[in-house]
Structures are given as structure tokens and as C-alpha cells.
Motif scaffolding. Structure first.
Motif, PDB file in Angstrom:
ATOM      1  N   PHE A 182     -16.890  32.573  13.025  1.00  0.00           N
ATOM      2  CA  PHE A 182     -15.724  32.728  12.160  1.00  0.00           C
ATOM      3  C   PHE A 182     -14.855  31.467  12.239  1.00  0.00           C
ATOM      4  CE2 PHE A 182     -14.923  34.314  16.376  1.00  0.00           C
ATOM      5  CZ  PHE A 182     -13.654  33.860  16.710  1.00  0.00           C
ATOM      6  N   PRO A 183     -13.993  31.252  11.254  1.00  0.00           N
ATOM      7  CA  PRO A 183     -13.062  30.127  11.306  1.00  0.00           C
ATOM      8  C   PRO A 183     -11.903  30.455  12.239  1.00  0.00           C
ATOM      9  CG  PRO A 183     -12.713  31.380   9.308  1.00  0.00           C
ATOM     10  CD  PRO A 183     -13.895  32.008   9.992  1.00  0.00           C
ATOM     11  N   LEU A 184     -11.677  29.624  13.253  1.00  0.00           N
ATOM     12  CA  LEU A 184     -10.621  29.896  14.226  1.00  0.00           C
ATOM     13  C   LEU A 184      -9.475  28.891  14.129  1.00  0.00           C
ATOM     14  CD1 LEU A 184      -9.502  31.488  16.624  1.00  0.00           C
ATOM     15  CD2 LEU A 184     -10.857  30.009  18.143  1.00  0.00           C
ATOM     16  N   PHE A 185      -9.771  27.605  14.338  1.00  0.00           N
ATOM     17  CA  PHE A 185      -8.733  26.570  14.308  1.00  0.00           C
ATOM     18  C   PHE A 185      -8.781  25.787  13.002  1.00  0.00           C
ATOM     19  CE2 PHE A 185      -9.618  26.394  19.096  1.00  0.00           C
ATOM     20  CZ  PHE A 185      -8.608  27.294  19.387  1.00  0.00           C
ATOM     21  N   ASN A 186      -7.646  25.197  12.628  1.00  0.00           N
ATOM     22  CA  ASN A 186      -7.661  24.297  11.483  1.00  0.00           C
ATOM     23  C   ASN A 186      -8.058  22.893  11.935  1.00  0.00           C
ATOM     24  OD1 ASN A 186      -5.220  22.646  12.069  1.00  0.00           O
ATOM     25  ND2 ASN A 186      -4.105  24.566  11.706  1.00  0.00           N
ATOM     26  N   PRO A 187      -8.596  22.067  11.048  1.00  0.00           N
ATOM     27  CA  PRO A 187      -9.089  20.735  11.436  1.00  0.00           C
ATOM     28  C   PRO A 187      -8.021  19.831  12.035  1.00  0.00           C
ATOM     29  CG  PRO A 187      -9.937  21.353   9.281  1.00  0.00           C
ATOM     30  CD  PRO A 187      -8.896  22.380   9.643  1.00  0.00           C
TER      31      PRO A 187
END
Length: 289
Positions: free
Chosen positions: A91-96
Motif C-alpha cells: 500500500f502507499p504509506l509515505f509521500n515522496p
């Protein structure tokens, strides 16, 4: 009766030994943290996560699902991707932008050349983030933001009782560590997040959970190269896995081993009496709220 007393004595001795080791570790971490404190670039990385800066850390999709979990179970169910029936999810957790800041801080720590331990017995390059003061940040990440997921996905592995962690960064580069041998993790649940750099190769491979019908039969690969920085994987620590060699470039990942007070004594682990099954995973996933 004698055997029972001997068992109690052995358990007590082990607990005393672990208490002493943790005290020594905490003192070492404190000293390393104080050495690096004057050189910190991003102070928020060394503090517990606050509501006021959560948007600067997390992927928008993860944060929306987290905020709405008390109202409906759909956000988390739609967010996570079931990679295997044996419990691997991504899943997407942190932003870039956050990943870039954390990566810069890690490299800055290394540039100070403050002596530190290697992350674990298998990775020779990287560092233990707790050792340099990031313990409060990682503890709040686990307790506040990850435990809703681990509770429902991995309850039978102690996912609802996670109270301790071991957080570290691992680095892969030609001429250094390029791969990771087949192993299980020393924890109940593992978080693995891609922080960045450009690279080729280095996919993860999974080969089933200890004690489950999938053990040594499952064959699944996860390609980090096709994922953006900040993408995460969750799996139980007893899941056999490793990493294929990178063929060019560099890759850095954040690893968070999460443990409960009953580490190695969760129902699923204890004598393999209740091995993790796809049915358990499906039941926990369907219970997400």
C-alpha cells in the motif's frame, strides 16, 4: 514439580537477561543520539508524529483511509493490495517528499561517521535509526498509524499487541550488499518501505509462512523498481523471504520490525498449534473498520 520449577527458573533468568540487554542497548542509543543531535537536519524525524505534520509525512491516500477508518471499513480495504493469500499486502504509506527528507537524514548521519551497529546479522550497510534518535518517530508510526492494520490482518500473530520495534535502514549497491539471503525476521510483523534511489533488479521473493501449507511452496516476487518511493509492504515475520541482487544503481529501504511483549508466543507461533492460514487473513481483512 521439579521440571515445572526448572522451567520457571529458566524463564525468569531469560527475562532478567533480556532486561539487562535492553537497558544496555537504550544507554548506547541515548549516547549515539546525543552525539548526532547537534547535526540533525529535520528535527521532526526525532519526535513522535503529530497530527499537525501528518500531511507532510504520509501519502494522501493512506491518511484519508486512516482518518475514515472509524466511519467505514471500505477505505483501508480499498487501499491495501493483497499480494498473496498468505498475508503479504502492499500500500502507499509515505509521500515522496518525506522519503527524500528521511533519505537525506540517513546519508547525513553516515557522513558524520559516528560509530554505530550494523542493522542486523544479514545487512552490512545501512544503520539502526533508533540508535540515532528516531525511536519516538518510529514508535508512534507503529502504535498510531500501523496498528489498526496489523490488528485486523495479523491478530493471530500478535498484530494487536505490538509494543516494541526495531527500526533500521538497509542499503543495496554494487560493491556492497546487493542481495539478501533467504530468511525469516526476528519479529511478529514486518514493515518494508522503499525510500528511493535509482536501481535495477533487487526484487523481493516470498516462499510461504512457517507452519502454513504455503511454506516452501509459495512463489511470489515483488518488484520494487515498479513502485514509487513511499510504497510499503507488510508481512508476518515468520514469512520466508529474501531479495534478489540489484544489477545497477542504489536502493535504500526502511525496515520496521514490530514485536509484542509475547514475542514468539503468539497463538500462531506457539508450537505451531495455530499456523497462519489464508482463511485467517481473509477474516481479518474483512473485519477492517
Amino acid at each position: 514439580r521439579d521440571e515445572h520449577q526448572q522451567l520457571i527458573s529458566r524463564v525468569s533468568a531469560k527475562q532478567e537477561s533480556e532486561t539487562k540487554l535492553y537497558a544496555e542497548r537504550d544507554e548506547r542509543y541515548h549516547n549515539r543520539s546525543m552525539q548526532y543531535a547537534p547535526h540533525r537536519i529535520e528535527p521532526f524525524l526525532f519526535e513522535s508524529i503529530q497530527d499537525s505534520n501528518a500531511e507532510d509525512i504520509f501519502d494522501r491516500r493512506f491518511l484519508e483511509a486512516f482518518h475514515y477508518q472509524s466511519h467505514t471499513r471500505d477505505p483501508f480495504l480499498n487501499l491495501i493490495k493483497r499480494e498473496t493469500d498468505s498475508g503479504v499486502v502492499s500500500f502507499p504509506l509515505f509521500n515522496p517528499e518525506f522519503c527524500a527528507k528521511l533519505l537525506a537524514e540517513i546519508e547525513h548521519i553516515q557522513s558524520r561517521k559516528i560509530p554505530g551497529q550494523v542493522p542486523n546479522t544479514m545487512n552490512n550497510y545501512g544503520l539502526i535509526l533508533d540508535e540515532f534518535g528516531m525511536g519516538p518517530f518510529l514508535q508512534s508510526l507503529m502504535e498510531i498509524y500501523l496498528r489498526p492494520l496489523t490488528t485486523h490482518l495479523y491478530r493471530d500473530w500478535g498484530g494487536d499487541r505490538l509494543t516494541r520495534h526495531h527500526g533500521f535502514a538497509v542499503q543495496y549497491e554494487i560493491g556492497k550488499d546487493v542481495s539478501l539471503d533467504y530468511h525469516m525476521d526476528a519479529c511478529e510483523v514486518t514493515l518494508n518501505v522503499l525510500l528511493g534511489k535509482k536501481f535495477d533488479g533487487g526484487s523481493l521473493f516470498f516462499n510461504g509462512v512457517r507452519g502454513d501449507a504455503s511454506e516452501k511452496k509459495e512463489s511470489f516476487e515483488f518488484d520494487w523498481k515498479s513502485q514509487p518511493a513511499g510504497w510499503a509492504i507488510l508481512h508476518v515475520g515468520q514469512h520466508w523471504h529474501g531479495a534478489h541482487p540489484i544489477t545497477s544503481g542504489e536502493r535504500t529501504n526502511l525496515i520496521l520490525w514490530m514485536m509484542s511483549p509475547n514475542y514468539r508466543s503468539s497463538p500462531a507461533e506457539r508450537h505451531l498449534m495455530q499456523p497462519f492460514t489464508p482463511q485467517m487473513f481473509n477474516e481479518r481483512s474483512d473485519d477492517l473498520i
